[in-house]
Design a protein around this motif. Sequence first.
Motif, PDB file in Angstrom:
ATOM      1  N   ARG A  68       0.813  -1.211   0.000  1.00  0.00           N
ATOM      2  CA  ARG A  68       0.000   0.000   0.000  1.00  0.00           C
ATOM      3  C   ARG A  68       0.849   1.265   0.000  1.00  0.00           C
ATOM      4  N   GLN A  69       2.083   1.145   0.491  1.00  0.00           N
ATOM      5  CA  GLN A  69       2.960   2.308   0.583  1.00  0.00           C
ATOM      6  C   GLN A  69       4.386   1.915   0.228  1.00  0.00           C
ATOM      7  N   ILE A  70       5.137   2.892  -0.261  1.00  0.00           N
ATOM      8  CA  ILE A  70       6.548   2.673  -0.579  1.00  0.00           C
ATOM      9  C   ILE A  70       7.272   4.009  -0.418  1.00  0.00           C
ATOM     10  N   VAL A  71       8.542   3.953  -0.022  1.00  0.00           N
ATOM     11  CA  VAL A  71       9.337   5.161   0.214  1.00  0.00           C
ATOM     12  C   VAL A  71      10.559   5.135  -0.698  1.00  0.00           C
ATOM     13  N   PHE A  72      10.808   6.253  -1.355  1.00  0.00           N
ATOM     14  CA  PHE A  72      12.040   6.442  -2.120  1.00  0.00           C
ATOM     15  C   PHE A  72      12.888   7.463  -1.384  1.00  0.00           C
ATOM     16  N   SER A  73      14.185   7.167  -1.215  1.00  0.00           N
ATOM     17  CA  SER A  73      15.072   8.096  -0.524  1.00  0.00           C
ATOM     18  C   SER A  73      16.412   8.158  -1.244  1.00  0.00           C
ATOM     19  N   GLY A  74      17.047   9.324  -1.184  1.00  0.00           N
ATOM     20  CA  GLY A  74      18.356   9.503  -1.800  1.00  0.00           C
ATOM     21  C   GLY A  74      18.971  10.786  -1.286  1.00  0.00           C
ATOM     22  N   CYS A  75      20.280  10.893  -1.386  1.00  0.00           N
ATOM     23  CA  CYS A  75      20.954  12.096  -0.909  1.00  0.00           C
ATOM     24  C   CYS A  75      22.047  12.494  -1.899  1.00  0.00           C
ATOM     25  N   GLY A  76      22.483  13.746  -1.785  1.00  0.00           N
ATOM     26  CA  GLY A  76      23.554  14.235  -2.654  1.00  0.00           C
ATOM     27  C   GLY A  76      23.165  14.184  -4.123  1.00  0.00           C
ATOM     28  N   ARG A  77      24.040  13.582  -4.925  1.00  0.00           N
ATOM     29  CA  ARG A  77      23.813  13.514  -6.363  1.00  0.00           C
ATOM     30  C   ARG A  77      22.707  12.538  -6.751  1.00  0.00           C
ATOM     31  N   ALA A  78      22.214  11.763  -5.798  1.00  0.00           N
ATOM     32  CA  ALA A  78      21.142  10.809  -6.091  1.00  0.00           C
ATOM     33  C   ALA A  78      19.751  11.423  -5.933  1.00  0.00           C
ATOM     34  N   VAL A  79      19.655  12.681  -5.522  1.00  0.00           N
ATOM     35  CA  VAL A  79      18.347  13.305  -5.288  1.00  0.00           C
ATOM     36  C   VAL A  79      17.534  13.367  -6.586  1.00  0.00           C
ATOM     37  N   THR A  80      18.152  13.812  -7.667  1.00  0.00           N
ATOM     38  CA  THR A  80      17.434  13.926  -8.939  1.00  0.00           C
ATOM     39  C   THR A  80      16.940  12.564  -9.414  1.00  0.00           C
ATOM     40  N   LYS A  81      17.770  11.542  -9.278  1.00  0.00           N
ATOM     41  CA  LYS A  81      17.365  10.194  -9.698  1.00  0.00           C
ATOM     42  C   LYS A  81      16.215   9.675  -8.831  1.00  0.00           C
ATOM     43  N   THR A  82      16.216  10.042  -7.553  1.00  0.00           N
ATOM     44  CA  THR A  82      15.130   9.643  -6.658  1.00  0.00           C
ATOM     45  C   THR A  82      13.803  10.228  -7.125  1.00  0.00           C
ATOM     46  N   ILE A  83      13.799  11.519  -7.471  1.00  0.00           N
ATOM     47  CA  ILE A  83      12.578  12.175  -7.950  1.00  0.00           C
ATOM     48  C   ILE A  83      12.112  11.554  -9.266  1.00  0.00           C
ATOM     49  N   THR A  84      13.050  11.215 -10.134  1.00  0.00           N
ATOM     50  CA  THR A  84      12.694  10.592 -11.411  1.00  0.00           C
ATOM     51  C   THR A  84      11.968   9.266 -11.191  1.00  0.00           C
ATOM     52  N   CYS A  85      12.473   8.451 -10.269  1.00  0.00           N
ATOM     53  CA  CYS A  85      11.818   7.168  -9.968  1.00  0.00           C
ATOM     54  C   CYS A  85      10.398   7.381  -9.468  1.00  0.00           C
ATOM     55  N   VAL A  86      10.211   8.369  -8.615  1.00  0.00           N
ATOM     56  CA  VAL A  86       8.882   8.663  -8.082  1.00  0.00           C
ATOM     57  C   VAL A  86       7.926   9.075  -9.195  1.00  0.00           C
ATOM     58  N   GLU A  87       8.368   9.936 -10.083  1.00  0.00           N
ATOM     59  CA  GLU A  87       7.501  10.399 -11.162  1.00  0.00           C
ATOM     60  C   GLU A  87       7.127   9.259 -12.110  1.00  0.00           C
ATOM     61  N   ILE A  88       8.050   8.352 -12.355  1.00  0.00           N
ATOM     62  CA  ILE A  88       7.746   7.200 -13.213  1.00  0.00           C
ATOM     63  C   ILE A  88       6.674   6.331 -12.566  1.00  0.00           C
ATOM     64  N   MET A  89       6.827   6.061 -11.258  1.00  0.00           N
ATOM     65  CA  MET A  89       5.835   5.214 -10.580  1.00  0.00           C
ATOM     66  C   MET A  89       4.467   5.884 -10.548  1.00  0.00           C
ATOM     67  N   LYS A  90       4.409   7.187 -10.313  1.00  0.00           N
ATOM     68  CA  LYS A  90       3.128   7.887 -10.273  1.00  0.00           C
ATOM     69  C   LYS A  90       2.424   7.820 -11.620  1.00  0.00           C
ATOM     70  N   ARG A  91       3.187   7.897 -12.712  1.00  0.00           N
ATOM     71  CA  ARG A  91       2.591   7.850 -14.045  1.00  0.00           C
ATOM     72  C   ARG A  91       2.131   6.444 -14.410  1.00  0.00           C
ATOM     73  N   LYS A  92       2.845   5.439 -13.915  1.00  0.00           N
ATOM     74  CA  LYS A  92       2.477   4.060 -14.256  1.00  0.00           C
ATOM     75  C   LYS A  92       1.306   3.553 -13.423  1.00  0.00           C
ATOM     76  N   LEU A  93       1.260   3.924 -12.151  1.00  0.00           N
ATOM     77  CA  LEU A  93       0.210   3.401 -11.281  1.00  0.00           C
ATOM     78  C   LEU A  93      -0.982   4.343 -11.192  1.00  0.00           C
ATOM     79  N   GLY A  94      -0.728   5.643 -11.022  1.00  0.00           N
ATOM     80  CA  GLY A  94      -1.818   6.591 -10.862  1.00  0.00           C
ATOM     81  C   GLY A  94      -2.491   6.462  -9.506  1.00  0.00           C
ATOM     82  N   GLY A  95      -3.140   7.534  -9.073  1.00  0.00           N
ATOM     83  CA  GLY A  95      -3.899   7.510  -7.829  1.00  0.00           C
ATOM     84  C   GLY A  95      -3.068   7.447  -6.568  1.00  0.00           C
ATOM     85  N   LEU A  96      -1.782   7.809  -6.635  1.00  0.00           N
ATOM     86  CA  LEU A  96      -0.915   7.720  -5.471  1.00  0.00           C
ATOM     87  C   LEU A  96      -0.828   9.063  -4.754  1.00  0.00           C
TER      88      LEU A  96
END
Length: 207
Positions: A68-96
């Motif tokens: 029902r829930q999932i957390v993405f975390s990243g720091c430093g240079r991985a912050v942008t990649k973390t946001i990218t993963c979140v946006e991909i999941m939101k577009r694929k699943l929807g309703g999050l």
Amino acid sequence: MAAKGGRAKPVTQPRMENFRKVRTSEEEMPLPFPDLPPDVVEMKVKEGSKIRNLMNFAMAQMELKGRRQIVFSGCGRAVTKTITCVEIMKRKLGGLHQVTKVRYKTVLEVWENQDPPPDGPAQNLTVHKNVPSICILLSRDPLDPNQTGYQPPEPRHEVGEDTSGCSTTGLKRQLPPPCEELLPKKLQVQVSDSPTGSGTTAGQLDH
């Protein structure tokens, strides 16, 4: 110690190009979300992580295992990649539902001197860096809309739509800024004469 002729022996200072980073570790911090289930999946995104591998695992958790829930975390240079993963999941699943938290965490780097003085032990540098960190909670269940960093669900995109090129430039909402008390950042450098990394603080550098 004095050399012949009464002159003091010059002290050779180590140069940074002689040092090589041998170890990096991140400060362990609890997730900044209350009331998370104990078995919640946290996707720890690193700078060298492959987005395809991350998304294959994360999508399997949400779709096949019914999370029902999932957390993405990243720091430093991985912050942008973390946001990218979140946006991909939101577009694929929807309703999050989404809650984004931004903070700083400490990263410890150990640097080893590759050219130690012939008459002394090898020196190590221990560097403490405060780097930006992001934690994003995605939930199928409703979340408190009044909490800082909340974003309501977005409509699911059509099947077959290309989301591989998703980037942070398409974000409709800006990320919340870090807390003001976290803004001053320092580099703390320790010089050690033993491989264990223990030593005294040599100074602090603005970062």
